[in-house]
Design an enzyme around this catalytic site. Sequence first.
Site, PDB file in Angstrom:
ATOM      1  N   HIS A   1       0.824  -1.217  -0.113  1.00 29.21           N
ATOM      2  CA  HIS A   1       0.087  -0.030   0.273  1.00 29.21           C
ATOM      3  C   HIS A   1       0.920   1.315   0.001  1.00 29.21           C
ATOM      4  CE1 HIS A   1      -2.761   2.976   1.826  1.00 29.21           C
ATOM      5  NE2 HIS A   1      -3.753   2.262   1.654  1.00 29.21           N
TER       6      HIS A   1
ATOM      7  N   ASP B   1       3.159  -4.632   7.708  1.00 32.41           N
ATOM      8  CA  ASP B   1       1.993  -3.826   7.638  1.00 32.41           C
ATOM      9  C   ASP B   1       0.541  -4.998   7.929  1.00 32.41           C
ATOM     10  OD1 ASP B   1      -0.611  -2.948   6.786  1.00 32.41           O
ATOM     11  OD2 ASP B   1       0.472  -1.613   5.100  1.00 32.41           O
TER      12      ASP B   1
ATOM     13  N   GLN C   1      -4.676  -5.314   6.916  1.00 29.90           N
ATOM     14  CA  GLN C   1      -5.670  -6.340   6.252  1.00 29.90           C
ATOM     15  C   GLN C   1      -5.509  -7.603   6.680  1.00 29.90           C
ATOM     16  OE1 GLN C   1      -7.912  -5.123   4.622  1.00 29.90           O
ATOM     17  NE2 GLN C   1      -6.877  -3.058   3.917  1.00 29.90           N
TER      18      GLN C   1
ATOM     19  N   LYS D   1     -10.196  -1.058  10.726  1.00 29.60           N
ATOM     20  CA  LYS D   1     -10.443  -1.977   9.908  1.00 29.60           C
ATOM     21  C   LYS D   1     -10.638  -3.355  10.519  1.00 29.60           C
ATOM     22  CE  LYS D   1      -7.241  -0.085   6.318  1.00 29.60           C
ATOM     23  NZ  LYS D   1      -7.943   0.458   5.376  1.00 29.60           N
TER      24      LYS D   1
ATOM     25  N   CYS E   1      -4.854   2.577  -3.759  1.00 30.85           N
ATOM     26  CA  CYS E   1      -3.742   3.229  -2.925  1.00 30.85           C
ATOM     27  C   CYS E   1      -2.598   2.257  -3.220  1.00 30.85           C
ATOM     28  CB  CYS E   1      -3.805   3.575  -1.557  1.00 30.85           C
ATOM     29  SG  CYS E   1      -4.898   4.654  -1.258  1.00 30.85           S
TER      30      CYS E   1
HETATM   31  C1  LIG Z   1      -2.425  -2.813   3.524  1.00 31.19           C
HETATM   32  C2  LIG Z   1      -2.783  -1.433   4.046  1.00 31.19           C
HETATM   33  N1  LIG Z   1      -1.881  -0.589   4.513  1.00 31.19           N
HETATM   34  C3  LIG Z   1      -2.068   0.566   5.172  1.00 31.19           C
HETATM   35  C4  LIG Z   1      -3.404   0.959   5.168  1.00 31.19           C
HETATM   36  C5  LIG Z   1      -3.366   2.439   5.563  1.00 31.19           C
HETATM   37  O1  LIG Z   1      -4.352   2.413   6.605  1.00 31.19           O
HETATM   38  P1  LIG Z   1      -4.907   3.748   7.454  1.00 31.19           P
HETATM   39  O2  LIG Z   1      -5.437   4.733   6.435  1.00 31.19           O
HETATM   40  O3  LIG Z   1      -5.957   3.208   8.337  1.00 31.19           O
HETATM   41  O4  LIG Z   1      -3.839   4.530   7.841  1.00 31.19           O
HETATM   42  C6  LIG Z   1      -4.466   0.401   4.387  1.00 31.19           C
HETATM   43  C7  LIG Z   1      -5.747   0.943   4.200  1.00 31.19           C
HETATM   44  O5  LIG Z   1      -6.366   1.125   3.245  1.00 31.19           O
HETATM   45  C8  LIG Z   1      -4.089  -1.022   3.850  1.00 31.19           C
HETATM   46  O6  LIG Z   1      -4.832  -1.719   3.303  1.00 31.19           O
END
Ligand SMILES: Cc1ncc(COP(=O)(O)O)c(C=O)c1O
Lengths: 416, 148
Positions: A132, A209, A212, A236, A374
């Site tokens: 992401h 990370d 998910q 999430k 993203c």
């Molecule tokens: C794999 C991953 N990393 C990071 C993020 C970013 O999360 P947040 O927007 O809650 O900081 C997301 C959310 O879309 C994600 O799916």
Amino acid sequence: MGEMHAAERSRLWSPERVRGDFPALSLKINGFPLSYLDNAATTQKPKVVIERLAYFYAHENANIHRGVHRLAELATAAYEGARERVRRFVNARSVEEIVFVRGTTEAINLVAASLGTLWQRGDEVVVSAMEHHANIVPWQLLAERQGIGVRVLPMNEAGELEVEKLPELLTPRTRLVAVTHVSNVLGTMNPIAEIVRMAHAAGALVLVDGAQAVSHLAAVDVQALGADFYCFSGHKMFAPTGIGVLYGRQELLAEMPPYQGGGDMIRTVSFAGSTFADPPYRFEAGTPPIAEAVGLGCAIDYLAQWDRQAAEEYEQELLDYTIARLRAVPGVRVLGSPQRRIGVVSFTLAGVHAHDLGTVLDRYGVAIRVGHHCAMPVMDFYRVPATARVSLAMYNTFEEIDQMVMALEEARRLLG
Amino acid sequence: MEGLRELYQELILDHKRHPRNFRVIADATAAVEGHNPLCGDHLWLYVKVEGDRIADVAFQGEGCAISTASASLLTESLQGQSVAEAERLLQEVIALLTEGKGSAEALGKLGVLAGVRDFPSRVKCAMLAWRTLEAALAGKGTPSVTTE
Ligand SMILES: Cc1ncc(COP(=O)(O)O)c(C=O)c1O
């Protein structure tokens, strides 16, 4: 189709057990029952979490760590109680390893900004090809600021990381490997323990990370994974927005300088200089999102009452069903075919742009995400400008997938 | 499905399937790139102005049905028009799509774009080509435009 579904369903889990707990799931959209299949963007919230926020503001509201009055004590206890719940949730050794942040994005930025100051020009990080943007851009900013090199661990057509190539990318200058536990586009679950072994053997740290992963897996155990840092977002996993977690190994956090300066993160302040509090407080400058943290603790309690192994298996069956139904639609191309896929699947429909697909599905009450998610490097890899993405939670049903596929057929008829 | 048919009218679908003036103008007097980062829609708009007339206008790119049809309709309706007429149309389309002002009928074929008004998240898809035209007419060389 209902009967066939009943037979296919895991006997141990029924989404009906939990659906009633989520007020948003009984919404009607354009006259259809909502089919909420955008859980990777954010999950819906159970009533207990929504009510916990209201209860906090009505009965416990005060600032934390700075008051001797009764409410301040209640608020502090609720906030720190949430930290202990998070510790148990990811099996960290101590609460000092749990830093509250706004979300995954802030957690990664915190590590890049703070740990990064300890690195030298010419040091390197390895980032996977399926990250992401939140796990790419902070490292690029650091690269620009400090002359850190960024290398990319490639992926294959199946949507799996080419982990066997990692050793070639690791050099004596590699400080950290940044990798997602589960891809937010492909659903790929990466072999974290193996990546950790390779990275540690080369003297590099690993940041995972987990955005998910946490809502889908029966359990996340940061010690078993061996991760040095593990990041996730409350929103999430059925908790409020505005709260997230950075897990960091105690020895590492202890060495890291503050990320932001302000109240709560100091020990002493004078104009000659200040000294800083120990972790986790060193990294929690200013008034944190207190009610949201308490809400996260409540969401963890909510999850804990369920058989999460059964929920994970059920979600897996539902995902397999989703993919089988999608593949049966002429013109659908499912991105990737990883061996282990969790909760998420992306696809394209020939002749129909993902954005149009999203609009048509919405008319039938089906909420999916369309766009680049993203993760533009993943779009580039598959040479698509955008995809449609279905992402599941433990409350989704086979009927919702049927509704989605029916609307997909409609989009094909209308626009294909 | 009611609302959908208003958005995806035959005219829109026809322009989506067979975009008009879908080509490069090598000697364009303005070539402007438009981009909608949210959904990845992307186009190049080419305008060739001779004196006070639009001698040729064309586009290329990749996008959803709405943004493709909007760009196609734009090129069709501006072909051979005076620059002043193009400016007027531009203002009317912007007013109609973003503020719901003016009448769709008065815009002729372009009035079909008014269907996006009931789909707030899609207004910027329809606007992409027009924002790009705005930059092209303003003579900003080859800037990039986004509808975010
Ligand atoms: C794999 C991953 N990393 C990071 C993020 C970013 O999360 P947040 O927007 O809650 O900081 C997301 C959310 O879309 C994600 O799916």
